[in-house]
Design a protein around this motif. Structure first.
Motif, PDB file in Angstrom:
ATOM      1  N   LEU A  73       0.824  -1.206   0.000  1.00  0.00           N
ATOM      2  CA  LEU A  73       0.000   0.000   0.000  1.00  0.00           C
ATOM      3  C   LEU A  73       0.859   1.258   0.000  1.00  0.00           C
ATOM      4  O   LEU A  73       0.490   2.276  -0.587  1.00  0.00           O
ATOM      5  CB  LEU A  73      -0.926   0.002   1.213  1.00  0.00           C
ATOM      6  N   THR A  74       2.015   1.187   0.645  1.00  0.00           N
ATOM      7  CA  THR A  74       2.909   2.350   0.725  1.00  0.00           C
ATOM      8  C   THR A  74       3.613   2.615  -0.595  1.00  0.00           C
ATOM      9  O   THR A  74       3.732   3.772  -1.020  1.00  0.00           O
ATOM     10  CB  THR A  74       3.967   2.128   1.827  1.00  0.00           C
ATOM     11  N   PHE A  75       4.055   1.563  -1.268  1.00  0.00           N
ATOM     12  CA  PHE A  75       4.887   1.734  -2.456  1.00  0.00           C
ATOM     13  C   PHE A  75       4.109   1.685  -3.772  1.00  0.00           C
ATOM     14  O   PHE A  75       4.648   2.044  -4.811  1.00  0.00           O
ATOM     15  CB  PHE A  75       5.989   0.668  -2.483  1.00  0.00           C
ATOM     16  N   ILE A  76       2.868   1.222  -3.745  1.00  0.00           N
ATOM     17  CA  ILE A  76       2.069   1.116  -4.966  1.00  0.00           C
ATOM     18  C   ILE A  76       0.834   2.008  -4.840  1.00  0.00           C
ATOM     19  O   ILE A  76      -0.013   1.796  -3.966  1.00  0.00           O
ATOM     20  CB  ILE A  76       1.629  -0.333  -5.235  1.00  0.00           C
ATOM     21  N   ASN A  77       0.743   3.009  -5.714  1.00  0.00           N
ATOM     22  CA  ASN A  77      -0.420   3.903  -5.729  1.00  0.00           C
ATOM     23  C   ASN A  77      -1.350   3.639  -6.900  1.00  0.00           C
ATOM     24  O   ASN A  77      -2.532   3.968  -6.835  1.00  0.00           O
ATOM     25  CB  ASN A  77       0.054   5.366  -5.794  1.00  0.00           C
ATOM     26  N   ASP A  78      -0.834   3.067  -7.955  1.00  0.00           N
ATOM     27  CA  ASP A  78      -1.635   2.799  -9.146  1.00  0.00           C
ATOM     28  C   ASP A  78      -2.511   1.566  -8.918  1.00  0.00           C
ATOM     29  O   ASP A  78      -1.987   0.470  -8.699  1.00  0.00           O
ATOM     30  CB  ASP A  78      -0.698   2.567 -10.338  1.00  0.00           C
ATOM     31  N   PRO A  79      -3.849   1.716  -8.963  1.00  0.00           N
ATOM     32  CA  PRO A  79      -4.725   0.548  -8.755  1.00  0.00           C
ATOM     33  C   PRO A  79      -4.471  -0.587  -9.734  1.00  0.00           C
ATOM     34  O   PRO A  79      -4.750  -1.747  -9.420  1.00  0.00           O
ATOM     35  CB  PRO A  79      -6.128   1.137  -8.950  1.00  0.00           C
ATOM     36  N   ASN A  80      -3.945  -0.269 -10.925  1.00  0.00           N
ATOM     37  CA  ASN A  80      -3.671  -1.312 -11.911  1.00  0.00           C
ATOM     38  C   ASN A  80      -2.464  -2.167 -11.545  1.00  0.00           C
ATOM     39  O   ASN A  80      -2.194  -3.176 -12.198  1.00  0.00           O
ATOM     40  CB  ASN A  80      -3.435  -0.685 -13.287  1.00  0.00           C
ATOM     41  N   LYS A  81      -1.716  -1.768 -10.500  1.00  0.00           N
ATOM     42  CA  LYS A  81      -0.536  -2.510 -10.073  1.00  0.00           C
ATOM     43  C   LYS A  81      -0.684  -3.060  -8.658  1.00  0.00           C
ATOM     44  O   LYS A  81       0.283  -3.542  -8.080  1.00  0.00           O
ATOM     45  CB  LYS A  81       0.707  -1.617 -10.159  1.00  0.00           C
ATOM     46  N   TRP A  82      -1.866  -2.981  -8.115  1.00  0.00           N
ATOM     47  CA  TRP A  82      -2.086  -3.479  -6.757  1.00  0.00           C
ATOM     48  C   TRP A  82      -1.867  -4.989  -6.693  1.00  0.00           C
ATOM     49  O   TRP A  82      -2.016  -5.708  -7.679  1.00  0.00           O
ATOM     50  CB  TRP A  82      -3.498  -3.164  -6.306  1.00  0.00           C
ATOM     51  N   THR A  83      -1.541  -5.440  -5.482  1.00  0.00           N
ATOM     52  CA  THR A  83      -1.470  -6.870  -5.205  1.00  0.00           C
ATOM     53  C   THR A  83      -2.744  -7.302  -4.494  1.00  0.00           C
ATOM     54  O   THR A  83      -3.587  -6.468  -4.120  1.00  0.00           O
ATOM     55  CB  THR A  83      -0.242  -7.203  -4.352  1.00  0.00           C
ATOM     56  N   LEU A  84      -2.879  -8.587  -4.275  1.00  0.00           N
ATOM     57  CA  LEU A  84      -4.137  -9.146  -3.785  1.00  0.00           C
ATOM     58  C   LEU A  84      -4.576  -8.608  -2.421  1.00  0.00           C
ATOM     59  O   LEU A  84      -5.763  -8.279  -2.251  1.00  0.00           O
ATOM     60  CB  LEU A  84      -4.029 -10.669  -3.742  1.00  0.00           C
ATOM     61  N   PRO A  85      -3.696  -8.489  -1.424  1.00  0.00           N
ATOM     62  CA  PRO A  85      -4.155  -7.984  -0.119  1.00  0.00           C
ATOM     63  C   PRO A  85      -4.775  -6.586  -0.203  1.00  0.00           C
ATOM     64  O   PRO A  85      -5.751  -6.295   0.502  1.00  0.00           O
ATOM     65  CB  PRO A  85      -2.875  -7.972   0.724  1.00  0.00           C
ATOM     66  N   ILE A  86      -4.237  -5.719  -1.056  1.00  0.00           N
ATOM     67  CA  ILE A  86      -4.819  -4.385  -1.203  1.00  0.00           C
ATOM     68  C   ILE A  86      -6.139  -4.465  -1.948  1.00  0.00           C
ATOM     69  O   ILE A  86      -7.104  -3.767  -1.623  1.00  0.00           O
ATOM     70  CB  ILE A  86      -3.855  -3.453  -1.973  1.00  0.00           C
ATOM     71  N   ALA A  87      -6.206  -5.320  -2.957  1.00  0.00           N
ATOM     72  CA  ALA A  87      -7.401  -5.418  -3.790  1.00  0.00           C
ATOM     73  C   ALA A  87      -8.611  -5.912  -3.022  1.00  0.00           C
ATOM     74  O   ALA A  87      -9.755  -5.653  -3.425  1.00  0.00           O
ATOM     75  CB  ALA A  87      -7.125  -6.339  -4.978  1.00  0.00           C
ATOM     76  N   LEU A  88      -8.386  -6.603  -1.909  1.00  0.00           N
ATOM     77  CA  LEU A  88      -9.533  -7.110  -1.137  1.00  0.00           C
ATOM     78  C   LEU A  88     -10.421  -5.995  -0.619  1.00  0.00           C
ATOM     79  O   LEU A  88     -11.614  -6.207  -0.397  1.00  0.00           O
ATOM     80  CB  LEU A  88      -9.027  -7.965   0.042  1.00  0.00           C
ATOM     81  N   GLN A  89      -9.853  -4.808  -0.450  1.00  0.00           N
ATOM     82  CA  GLN A  89     -10.659  -3.700   0.052  1.00  0.00           C
ATOM     83  C   GLN A  89     -11.689  -3.240  -0.978  1.00  0.00           C
ATOM     84  O   GLN A  89     -12.666  -2.558  -0.624  1.00  0.00           O
ATOM     85  CB  GLN A  89      -9.765  -2.529   0.429  1.00  0.00           C
ATOM     86  N   LEU A  90     -11.508  -3.594  -2.245  1.00  0.00           N
ATOM     87  CA  LEU A  90     -12.464  -3.219  -3.281  1.00  0.00           C
ATOM     88  C   LEU A  90     -13.810  -3.900  -3.094  1.00  0.00           C
ATOM     89  O   LEU A  90     -14.817  -3.432  -3.625  1.00  0.00           O
ATOM     90  CB  LEU A  90     -11.914  -3.568  -4.667  1.00  0.00           C
ATOM     91  N   PHE A  91     -13.828  -5.009  -2.342  1.00  0.00           N
ATOM     92  CA  PHE A  91     -15.080  -5.721  -2.110  1.00  0.00           C
ATOM     93  C   PHE A  91     -15.873  -5.126  -0.944  1.00  0.00           C
ATOM     94  O   PHE A  91     -16.959  -5.593  -0.645  1.00  0.00           O
ATOM     95  CB  PHE A  91     -14.792  -7.199  -1.831  1.00  0.00           C
ATOM     96  N   GLN A  92     -15.300  -4.111  -0.284  1.00  0.00           N
ATOM     97  CA  GLN A  92     -15.971  -3.474   0.833  1.00  0.00           C
ATOM     98  C   GLN A  92     -16.387  -2.064   0.427  1.00  0.00           C
ATOM     99  O   GLN A  92     -15.553  -1.213   0.150  1.00  0.00           O
ATOM    100  CB  GLN A  92     -15.065  -3.414   2.063  1.00  0.00           C
ATOM    101  N   GLY A  93     -17.681  -1.814   0.382  1.00  0.00           N
ATOM    102  CA  GLY A  93     -18.198  -0.511  -0.008  1.00  0.00           C
ATOM    103  C   GLY A  93     -18.229   0.463   1.156  1.00  0.00           C
ATOM    104  O   GLY A  93     -18.018   0.098   2.325  1.00  0.00           O
ATOM    105  N   GLN A  94     -18.522   1.733   0.835  1.00  0.00           N
ATOM    106  CA  GLN A  94     -18.556   2.756   1.870  1.00  0.00           C
ATOM    107  C   GLN A  94     -19.750   2.589   2.791  1.00  0.00           C
ATOM    108  O   GLN A  94     -19.674   2.840   3.983  1.00  0.00           O
ATOM    109  CB  GLN A  94     -18.591   4.145   1.228  1.00  0.00           C
ATOM    110  N   HIS A  95     -20.860   2.165   2.234  1.00  0.00           N
ATOM    111  CA  HIS A  95     -22.082   2.045   3.026  1.00  0.00           C
ATOM    112  C   HIS A  95     -22.509   0.595   3.243  1.00  0.00           C
ATOM    113  O   HIS A  95     -23.247   0.290   4.176  1.00  0.00           O
ATOM    114  CB  HIS A  95     -23.228   2.816   2.347  1.00  0.00           C
TER     115      HIS A  95
END
Length: 275
Positions: free
Chosen positions: A213-235
């Protein structure tokens, strides 16, 4: 009779601890096979209700999950290979060669293991910025590789120290050099410790969240642990998909451990105890 009673008590205590450790994972698996409207039921369901695989199918096909999975595979494998090779070479040199600063170098390796990894984030960030490797999978690989070297060196040196010097002398008499000794004798003999090091290194890269999360800012280069947050919405969150994606992330580690568990136990006993 006293010993028998003591063994039963220890067995019960260990069993309870094992149950406490395993239950959260079991419950996550159960919810991953349940529809979203059943994941937050009270009281919790200990068996899947309306058993379904749809969460796994949707998780795998949504949010570029497959791309992030491949990123994690690439980063973890390359960093594990690099870190393990470098550390094995360092362990061999520190174990078999006498040179000025040998003990100091090894103590630096040991000392770095005692410092929390978060302490190194800022220096590593500045270094990656200087090398123009921020927001790059290659930069993340270098960070992971550097983090793997101290522990692997410590583990492998402990095993190399335990190999008799007479074996080294026999290789030299037969015309072999240090390179032959390292690759054809020591490395095959160190296979249990090597498998242990590879597994721990792979886990370190596969499960990491903070560094990525610290070294990768581009969503197209994320790894799996960071991508898991995409399944959690704001509401609201599709918890069935969240749990399914989490299980997919964990399964490779569990599979590797099950396959190589004997080597892992031997490696820890052989390398770490005398190291």
């Amino acid at each position: 009779m006293i010993n028998s009673g003591g063994n039963k008590t220890r067995f019960i205590v260990v069993g309870l601890f094992a149950l406490v450790m395993v239950f959260p994972f079991y419950f996550m698996v159960v919810l991953s096979f349940s529809p979203n409207n059943a994941t937050l039921k009270y009281p919790p369901q200990l068996l899947p209700t309306n058993f379904t695989f749809s969460n796994y199918v949707e998780a795998w096909q949504s949010n570029d999950f497959q791309l992030y999975f491949l990123h994690s595979i690439w980063v973890s494998i390359i960093s594990t290979v690099l870190g393990t090779i470098i550390a094995c070479g360092a362990a061999f040199v520190v174990s078999r060669y006498n040179f000025f600063g040998r003990k100091l170098i090894y103590r630096i390796f040991l000392g770095s293991m005692m410092v929390p990894s978060m302490t190194f984030i800022l220096p590593q960030f500045k270094e990656m910025e200087h090398l123009h490797l921020l927001n790059s999978l290659n930069g993340l690989i270098l960070v992971y590789t550097a983090g793997m070297i101290p522990f692997t060196t410590f583990l492998m040196k402990g095993f190399f120290d335990d190999i008799p010097v007479e074996l080294e002398d026999a290789v030299m008499i037969d015309g072999g050099g240090k390179w032959t000794l390292f690759w054809r004798v020591m490395m095959p003999m160190a296979m249990p410790s090597l498998v242990t090091a590879v597994l721990f290194n792979f886990m370190g890269g596969w499960d990491d969240y903070t560094m990525a999360l610290t070294f990768i800012n581009d969503p197209n280069k994320w790894t799996l642990p960071i991508a898991l947050q995409l399944f959690q919405g704001q509401h609201s969150s599709a918890w069935g998909m969240v749990f399914a994606a989490s299980v997919i992330q964990i399964v490779p580690i569990i599979a590797i451990f099950i396959v190589f568990q004997r080597h892992i136990v031997k490696g820890l006993m052989a390398g770490a105890v005398k190291g």
